[in-house]
Design a protein around this motif. Structure first.
Motif, PDB file in Angstrom:
ATOM      1  N   SER A  96       7.940 -75.683  34.453  1.00  0.00           N
ATOM      2  CA  SER A  96       9.019 -74.705  34.241  1.00  0.00           C
ATOM      3  C   SER A  96       9.189 -73.798  35.457  1.00  0.00           C
ATOM      4  CB  SER A  96       8.755 -73.881  32.979  1.00  0.00           C
ATOM      5  OG  SER A  96       7.571 -73.128  33.117  1.00  0.00           O
ATOM      6  N   ASP A  97       8.100 -73.562  36.217  1.00  0.00           N
ATOM      7  CA  ASP A  97       8.207 -72.758  37.444  1.00  0.00           C
ATOM      8  C   ASP A  97       9.052 -73.482  38.488  1.00  0.00           C
ATOM      9  OD1 ASP A  97       6.518 -70.827  36.302  1.00  0.00           O
ATOM     10  OD2 ASP A  97       4.735 -71.845  37.084  1.00  0.00           O
ATOM     11  N   VAL A  98       8.834 -74.778  38.611  1.00  0.00           N
ATOM     12  CA  VAL A  98       9.604 -75.577  39.567  1.00  0.00           C
ATOM     13  C   VAL A  98      11.059 -75.681  39.104  1.00  0.00           C
ATOM     14  CG1 VAL A  98       9.820 -77.853  40.654  1.00  0.00           C
ATOM     15  CG2 VAL A  98       7.546 -76.842  40.292  1.00  0.00           C
ATOM     16  N   GLU A  99      11.250 -75.892  37.806  1.00  0.00           N
ATOM     17  CA  GLU A  99      12.606 -75.963  37.272  1.00  0.00           C
ATOM     18  C   GLU A  99      13.357 -74.661  37.515  1.00  0.00           C
ATOM     19  OE1 GLU A  99      11.685 -77.005  33.243  1.00  0.00           O
ATOM     20  OE2 GLU A  99      11.882 -79.158  33.639  1.00  0.00           O
ATOM     21  N   ALA A 100      12.673 -73.525  37.333  1.00  0.00           N
ATOM     22  CA  ALA A 100      13.308 -72.224  37.555  1.00  0.00           C
ATOM     23  C   ALA A 100      13.715 -72.058  39.017  1.00  0.00           C
ATOM     24  CB  ALA A 100      12.369 -71.093  37.129  1.00  0.00           C
ATOM     25  N   GLU A 101      12.847 -72.500  39.929  1.00  0.00           N
ATOM     26  CA  GLU A 101      13.174 -72.416  41.363  1.00  0.00           C
ATOM     27  C   GLU A 101      14.363 -73.312  41.701  1.00  0.00           C
ATOM     28  OE1 GLU A 101      13.238 -71.375  45.343  1.00  0.00           O
ATOM     29  OE2 GLU A 101      12.254 -70.379  43.664  1.00  0.00           O
ATOM     30  N   LEU A 102      14.374 -74.520  41.144  1.00  0.00           N
ATOM     31  CA  LEU A 102      15.500 -75.426  41.395  1.00  0.00           C
ATOM     32  C   LEU A 102      16.800 -74.858  40.826  1.00  0.00           C
ATOM     33  CD1 LEU A 102      13.778 -78.868  40.747  1.00  0.00           C
ATOM     34  CD2 LEU A 102      14.560 -77.971  42.952  1.00  0.00           C
ATOM     35  N   LYS A 103      16.724 -74.256  39.650  1.00  0.00           N
ATOM     36  CA  LYS A 103      17.911 -73.649  39.052  1.00  0.00           C
ATOM     37  C   LYS A 103      18.420 -72.515  39.938  1.00  0.00           C
ATOM     38  CE  LYS A 103      19.666 -71.541  34.792  1.00  0.00           C
ATOM     39  NZ  LYS A 103      21.004 -71.836  35.166  1.00  0.00           N
ATOM     40  N   LYS A 104      17.491 -71.680  40.420  1.00  0.00           N
ATOM     41  CA  LYS A 104      17.871 -70.571  41.305  1.00  0.00           C
ATOM     42  C   LYS A 104      18.561 -71.123  42.550  1.00  0.00           C
ATOM     43  CE  LYS A 104      14.754 -68.282  43.714  1.00  0.00           C
ATOM     44  NZ  LYS A 104      13.576 -67.458  44.033  1.00  0.00           N
ATOM     45  N   ARG A 105      18.014 -72.177  43.115  1.00  0.00           N
ATOM     46  CA  ARG A 105      18.592 -72.764  44.323  1.00  0.00           C
ATOM     47  C   ARG A 105      19.948 -73.395  44.051  1.00  0.00           C
ATOM     48  NH1 ARG A 105      13.821 -75.522  47.898  1.00  0.00           N
ATOM     49  NH2 ARG A 105      12.463 -73.704  47.967  1.00  0.00           N
ATOM     50  N   SER A 106      20.120 -73.974  42.866  1.00  0.00           N
ATOM     51  CA  SER A 106      21.394 -74.633  42.550  1.00  0.00           C
ATOM     52  C   SER A 106      22.526 -73.633  42.431  1.00  0.00           C
ATOM     53  CB  SER A 106      21.276 -75.447  41.257  1.00  0.00           C
ATOM     54  OG  SER A 106      21.228 -74.592  40.128  1.00  0.00           O
ATOM     55  N   GLU A 107      22.194 -72.386  42.213  1.00  0.00           N
ATOM     56  CA  GLU A 107      23.215 -71.345  42.079  1.00  0.00           C
ATOM     57  C   GLU A 107      23.673 -70.814  43.427  1.00  0.00           C
ATOM     58  OE1 GLU A 107      21.164 -68.678  39.470  1.00  0.00           O
ATOM     59  OE2 GLU A 107      21.476 -69.997  37.742  1.00  0.00           O
ATOM     60  N   LYS A 108      22.980 -71.205  44.491  1.00  0.00           N
ATOM     61  CA  LYS A 108      23.349 -70.766  45.836  1.00  0.00           C
ATOM     62  C   LYS A 108      24.342 -71.757  46.433  1.00  0.00           C
ATOM     63  CE  LYS A 108      18.983 -68.550  46.940  1.00  0.00           C
ATOM     64  NZ  LYS A 108      17.868 -68.486  47.885  1.00  0.00           N
ATOM     65  N   THR A 109      25.391 -71.226  47.042  1.00  0.00           N
ATOM     66  CA  THR A 109      26.338 -72.076  47.760  1.00  0.00           C
ATOM     67  C   THR A 109      26.653 -71.436  49.093  1.00  0.00           C
ATOM     68  OG1 THR A 109      28.219 -70.989  46.726  1.00  0.00           O
ATOM     69  CG2 THR A 109      27.417 -73.011  45.664  1.00  0.00           C
ATOM     70  N   GLY A 110      26.942 -72.265  50.064  1.00  0.00           N
ATOM     71  CA  GLY A 110      27.305 -71.762  51.373  1.00  0.00           C
ATOM     72  C   GLY A 110      26.198 -70.969  52.042  1.00  0.00           C
TER      73      GLY A 110
END
Length: 111
Positions: free
Chosen positions: A85-99
């Motif tokens: 879940s820690d890795v999933e949370a980091e990936l989710k945070k990163r997926s929200e970044k654009t540009g």
């Protein structure tokens, strides 16, 4: 309606179970018995094999090596106490970044 567990979460749970409940003949148990250095060696080997398979353009072999790499990374995560879940949370945070290409992941190459 129950939410279906994703295969990586299932793998994580199985590996975690092997760490706490030893099973004779289990490769996962063997890795835990050998310790972090052995686990990291296997992660490195599988990473290299994944790169070679991709470079060779063999998608079937690449899929096999990616699967091996994900398995060994999961063993490493469990060994180090990192929950999926820690890795999933980091990936989710990163997926929200654009540009934000330059800030996505910065590495200090001088260390």
């Amino acid at each position: 309606m129950s939410e279906e567990k994703n295969i990586l979460a299932e793998l994580y749970d199985t590996v975690l179970e092997r760490k706490t409940e030893k099973e004779e003949g289990s490769y996962t148990c063997y890795l835990f018995e050998q310790g972090l250095d052995k686990i990291l060696k296997k992660v490195g080997e599988e990473c290299s094999e994944t790169i070679i398979a991709a470079k060779n353009g063999d998608n079937h072999e690449t899929i096999m090596e990616i699967s091996d790499l994900l398995y060994h990374l999961t063993v490493m995560m469990v060994e180090e106490g990192i929950h999926i879940s820690d890795v999933e949370a980091e990936l989710k945070k990163r997926s929200e970044k654009t540009g934000n290409l330059k800030k996505f992941h910065q590495v200090d190459h001088n260390t």
